[in-house]
Design a protein around this motif. Structure first.
Motif, PDB file in Angstrom:
ATOM      1  N   UNK A 290       0.829  -1.207   0.000  1.00 15.90           N
ATOM      2  CA  UNK A 290       0.000   0.000   0.000  1.00 15.90           C
ATOM      3  C   UNK A 290       0.865   1.259   0.000  1.00 15.90           C
ATOM      4  N   UNK A 291       1.979   1.222   0.704  1.00 13.20           N
ATOM      5  CA  UNK A 291       2.885   2.369   0.682  1.00 13.20           C
ATOM      6  C   UNK A 291       3.417   2.603  -0.723  1.00 13.20           C
ATOM      7  N   UNK A 292       3.711   1.537  -1.435  1.00 15.39           N
ATOM      8  CA  UNK A 292       4.176   1.669  -2.818  1.00 15.39           C
ATOM      9  C   UNK A 292       3.069   2.206  -3.721  1.00 15.39           C
ATOM     10  N   UNK A 293       1.852   1.732  -3.520  1.00 13.63           N
ATOM     11  CA  UNK A 293       0.722   2.207  -4.337  1.00 13.63           C
ATOM     12  C   UNK A 293       0.462   3.698  -4.127  1.00 13.63           C
ATOM     13  N   UNK A 294       0.792   4.197  -2.935  1.00 12.26           N
ATOM     14  CA  UNK A 294       0.617   5.618  -2.648  1.00 12.26           C
ATOM     15  C   UNK A 294       1.825   6.446  -3.086  1.00 12.26           C
ATOM     16  N   UNK A 295       2.851   5.782  -3.603  1.00 14.46           N
ATOM     17  CA  UNK A 295       4.035   6.491  -4.064  1.00 14.46           C
ATOM     18  C   UNK A 295       4.989   6.887  -2.954  1.00 14.46           C
ATOM     19  N   UNK A 296       4.819   6.314  -1.770  1.00 16.09           N
ATOM     20  CA  UNK A 296       5.681   6.648  -0.643  1.00 16.09           C
ATOM     21  C   UNK A 296       7.028   5.937  -0.769  1.00 16.09           C
ATOM     22  N   UNK A 297       6.996   4.694  -1.255  1.00 15.22           N
ATOM     23  CA  UNK A 297       8.216   3.947  -1.545  1.00 15.22           C
ATOM     24  C   UNK A 297       8.144   3.477  -2.990  1.00 15.22           C
ATOM     25  N   UNK A 298       9.295   3.135  -3.563  1.00 10.47           N
ATOM     26  CA  UNK A 298       9.354   2.719  -4.963  1.00 10.47           C
ATOM     27  C   UNK A 298       9.200   1.199  -5.073  1.00 10.47           C
ATOM     28  N   UNK A 299       8.405   0.773  -6.046  1.00 14.37           N
ATOM     29  CA  UNK A 299       8.141  -0.655  -6.225  1.00 14.37           C
ATOM     30  C   UNK A 299       9.426  -1.462  -6.358  1.00 14.37           C
ATOM     31  N   UNK A 300      10.343  -0.999  -7.169  1.00 13.90           N
ATOM     32  CA  UNK A 300      11.536  -1.792  -7.413  1.00 13.90           C
ATOM     33  C   UNK A 300      12.362  -1.973  -6.150  1.00 13.90           C
ATOM     34  N   UNK A 301      12.292  -1.011  -5.245  1.00 12.99           N
ATOM     35  CA  UNK A 301      13.074  -1.104  -4.012  1.00 12.99           C
ATOM     36  C   UNK A 301      12.500  -2.130  -3.041  1.00 12.99           C
ATOM     37  N   UNK A 302      11.204  -2.418  -3.180  1.00 15.81           N
ATOM     38  CA  UNK A 302      10.553  -3.311  -2.209  1.00 15.81           C
ATOM     39  C   UNK A 302      10.026  -4.592  -2.855  1.00 15.81           C
ATOM     40  N   UNK A 303      10.211  -4.728  -4.163  1.00 15.14           N
ATOM     41  CA  UNK A 303       9.628  -5.867  -4.882  1.00 15.14           C
ATOM     42  C   UNK A 303      10.049  -7.201  -4.271  1.00 15.14           C
ATOM     43  N   UNK A 304      11.333  -7.406  -4.114  1.00 17.65           N
ATOM     44  CA  UNK A 304      11.824  -8.683  -3.600  1.00 17.65           C
ATOM     45  C   UNK A 304      11.288  -8.953  -2.204  1.00 17.65           C
ATOM     46  N   UNK A 305      11.258  -7.909  -1.375  1.00 12.37           N
ATOM     47  CA  UNK A 305      10.794  -8.060   0.004  1.00 12.37           C
ATOM     48  C   UNK A 305       9.345  -8.522   0.053  1.00 12.37           C
ATOM     49  N   UNK A 306       8.460  -7.864  -0.684  1.00 17.56           N
ATOM     50  CA  UNK A 306       7.047  -8.217  -0.556  1.00 17.56           C
ATOM     51  C   UNK A 306       6.724  -9.524  -1.278  1.00 17.56           C
ATOM     52  N   UNK A 307       7.454  -9.835  -2.342  1.00 19.80           N
ATOM     53  CA  UNK A 307       7.252 -11.146  -2.968  1.00 19.80           C
ATOM     54  C   UNK A 307       7.594 -12.252  -1.984  1.00 19.80           C
ATOM     55  N   UNK A 308       8.711 -12.065  -1.273  1.00 20.22           N
ATOM     56  CA  UNK A 308       9.130 -13.058  -0.295  1.00 20.22           C
ATOM     57  C   UNK A 308       8.176 -13.111   0.895  1.00 20.22           C
ATOM     58  N   UNK A 309       7.684 -11.946   1.325  1.00 19.41           N
ATOM     59  CA  UNK A 309       6.735 -11.904   2.446  1.00 19.41           C
ATOM     60  C   UNK A 309       5.426 -12.585   2.073  1.00 19.41           C
ATOM     61  N   UNK A 310       4.983 -12.374   0.826  1.00 22.35           N
ATOM     62  CA  UNK A 310       3.753 -13.025   0.399  1.00 22.35           C
ATOM     63  C   UNK A 310       3.931 -14.539   0.360  1.00 22.35           C
ATOM     64  N   UNK A 311       5.065 -14.989  -0.198  1.00 21.64           N
ATOM     65  CA  UNK A 311       5.322 -16.424  -0.243  1.00 21.64           C
ATOM     66  C   UNK A 311       5.356 -17.035   1.142  1.00 21.64           C
ATOM     67  N   UNK A 312       5.959 -16.330   2.091  1.00 20.23           N
ATOM     68  CA  UNK A 312       6.016 -16.819   3.462  1.00 20.23           C
ATOM     69  C   UNK A 312       4.622 -16.900   4.072  1.00 20.23           C
ATOM     70  N   UNK A 313       3.794 -15.902   3.793  1.00 21.14           N
ATOM     71  CA  UNK A 313       2.422 -15.895   4.316  1.00 21.14           C
ATOM     72  C   UNK A 313       1.616 -17.044   3.734  1.00 21.14           C
ATOM     73  N   UNK A 314       1.684 -17.204   2.422  1.00 24.03           N
ATOM     74  CA  UNK A 314       0.921 -18.256   1.762  1.00 24.03           C
ATOM     75  C   UNK A 314       1.318 -19.630   2.287  1.00 24.03           C
ATOM     76  N   UNK A 315       2.621 -19.844   2.463  1.00 23.84           N
ATOM     77  CA  UNK A 315       3.109 -21.138   2.935  1.00 23.84           C
ATOM     78  C   UNK A 315       2.751 -21.393   4.393  1.00 23.84           C
ATOM     79  N   UNK A 316       2.438 -20.340   5.135  1.00 25.82           N
ATOM     80  CA  UNK A 316       2.131 -20.481   6.561  1.00 25.82           C
ATOM     81  C   UNK A 316       0.657 -20.737   6.837  1.00 25.82           C
ATOM     82  N   UNK A 317      -0.182 -20.721   5.790  1.00 18.79           N
ATOM     83  CA  UNK A 317      -1.608 -21.016   5.962  1.00 18.79           C
ATOM     84  C   UNK A 317      -1.809 -22.515   5.857  1.00 18.79           C
TER      85      UNK A 317
END
Length: 366
Positions: A290-317
């Protein structure tokens, strides 16, 4: 979306599991956790085309509105941001009236460090893990002073900001912005993380880098920023927005730099505790995206982090719908190691809710 690979049917199945499991958790009227529980169910209602989930929430709010007196301190944890959205969507004046009265009550509280006091007597615990408290901290445990807690950055400020836009109340928006800035001034460390709490009469803060606490802070800040930026008074809040944007950037940079290889974070981010806190990855995926969607942070700077966070979340369900491992309520403790030993394995709204929000956001941005 963002390089994530998954089948929408598989994702929808997990969203259904999470939504149904969340309905079985012990959500209360009100306590810590309902805000993300409500927001998760609202998103799931749209993602799954299950309007009954949102009808359930509206019915709950109308039931609360009918029995809202007397107000009490835990009303600070009302899922106010979500409730305002529901009241607006259904043009429900009864709920909106109750929300206005609740905000009026919450704003009568005394302030501490510029923030409305969370507790007049803070709920301190002896530390999990068996560590002994110092004599000074033992005295605090015996007679806990008033305190302010980072969880409430996700409660009062977003609630006040959304309500300000809904009822055209500039003073209420001022209060929302001032509260958010005061949390930053008192509880954000220069390194970027937020301390869990501060106590009256104590110079130091307590609870360094509690993982889930960073999620509460990030979602609250992003919600306030979005409400201010969509308000009639956006230009009047330039200085506050600069402070809020800078705080989000510091927090996101800190969390990106401390993420583990598997996409998780430790229960206390600065440690290498082998047991992660799965709710933190879910919180971070939603908040950073959401911070990236609002332009507060840049997508490319956080792409790897949120992809990994999503994968961790999905695997934890799990197949039961349980997000695991998620800790019980940490309450509060002046000993930092306490956060490493809080029991895990619980189906609670502060775990199920963020996970549901994360999976729904993934479908939305697919």
């Amino acid at each position: 979306m963002l390089g994530l690979e998954f089948e929408n049917s598989e994702l929808q199945d997990k969203i259904s599991l999470l939504a149904d499991s969340l309905l079985r958790t012990k959500m209360e009227t009100w306590n810590f956790g309902e805000s993300v529980g409500f927001e998760g169910l609202m998103l799931a209602s749209d993602a799954l085309d299950r309007p009954e989930l949102e009808f359930f929430l509206r019915g709950w709010l109308r039931g609360w509105a009918a029995r809202r007196y007397p107000f009490r301190r835990l009303d600070t944890t009302i899922p106010g941001h979500a409730a305002v959205k529901i009241a607006l969507k259904y043009k429900d004046d009864f709920i909106m009236e109750a929300l206005v009265e609740t905000s009026n009550y919450l704003r009568t509280r005394e302030k501490l460090f510029g923030v409305y006091k969370t507790w007049d007597r803070s709920p301190l615990l002896r530390p999990y893990g068996g560590t002994s408290l110092s004599p000074e901290h033992s005295k605090l445990l015996a007679s806990p002073p008033a305190g302010v807690f980072i969880d409430c950055l996700h409660f009062d400020p977003p609630f006040f900001a959304a309500l300000a836009n809904a009822v055209d109340d500039r003073d209420l928006m001022d209060d929302a912005a001032d509260q958010a800035v005061s949390y930053i001034n008192r509880l954000q460390d220069p390194s970027g993380f937020f301390w869990h709490f501060a106590l009256e009469g104590q110079e130091a803060n307590f609870g360094p880098s509690w993982g889930r606490g960073q999620g509460w802070a990030l979602l609250g800040l992003v919600d306030v920023i979005q409400e201010i930026q969509s308000s009639l008074w956006q230009k009047d809040f330039t200085s506050q927005l600069e402070v809020l944007h800078a705080a989000v950037n510091r927090l996101v940079n800190y969390m990106v730099s401390t993420q583990q290889e598997d996409g998780h974070w430790s229960a206390r981010v600065e440690t290498e505790n082998p047991t992660p806190e799965a709710s933190t990855a879910a919180f971070m995926y939603v908040g950073i995206l959401r911070a990236a969607n609002l332009g507060i942070v840049h997508f490319e700077a956080i792409r790897k982090c949120i992809e990994s966070a999503f994968g961790a979340t999905l695997a934890s369900v799990e197949q039961s719908g349980l997000l695991d491992p998620v800790s019980a309520a940490v309450m509060a403790c002046t000993e930092p190691s306490h956060y490493d030993f809080v029991p895990t394995g619980f189906m609670v709204p502060w775990g199920q809710g963020p996970a549901l929000m994360a999976l729904c956001e993934a479908i939305t941005h697919d």
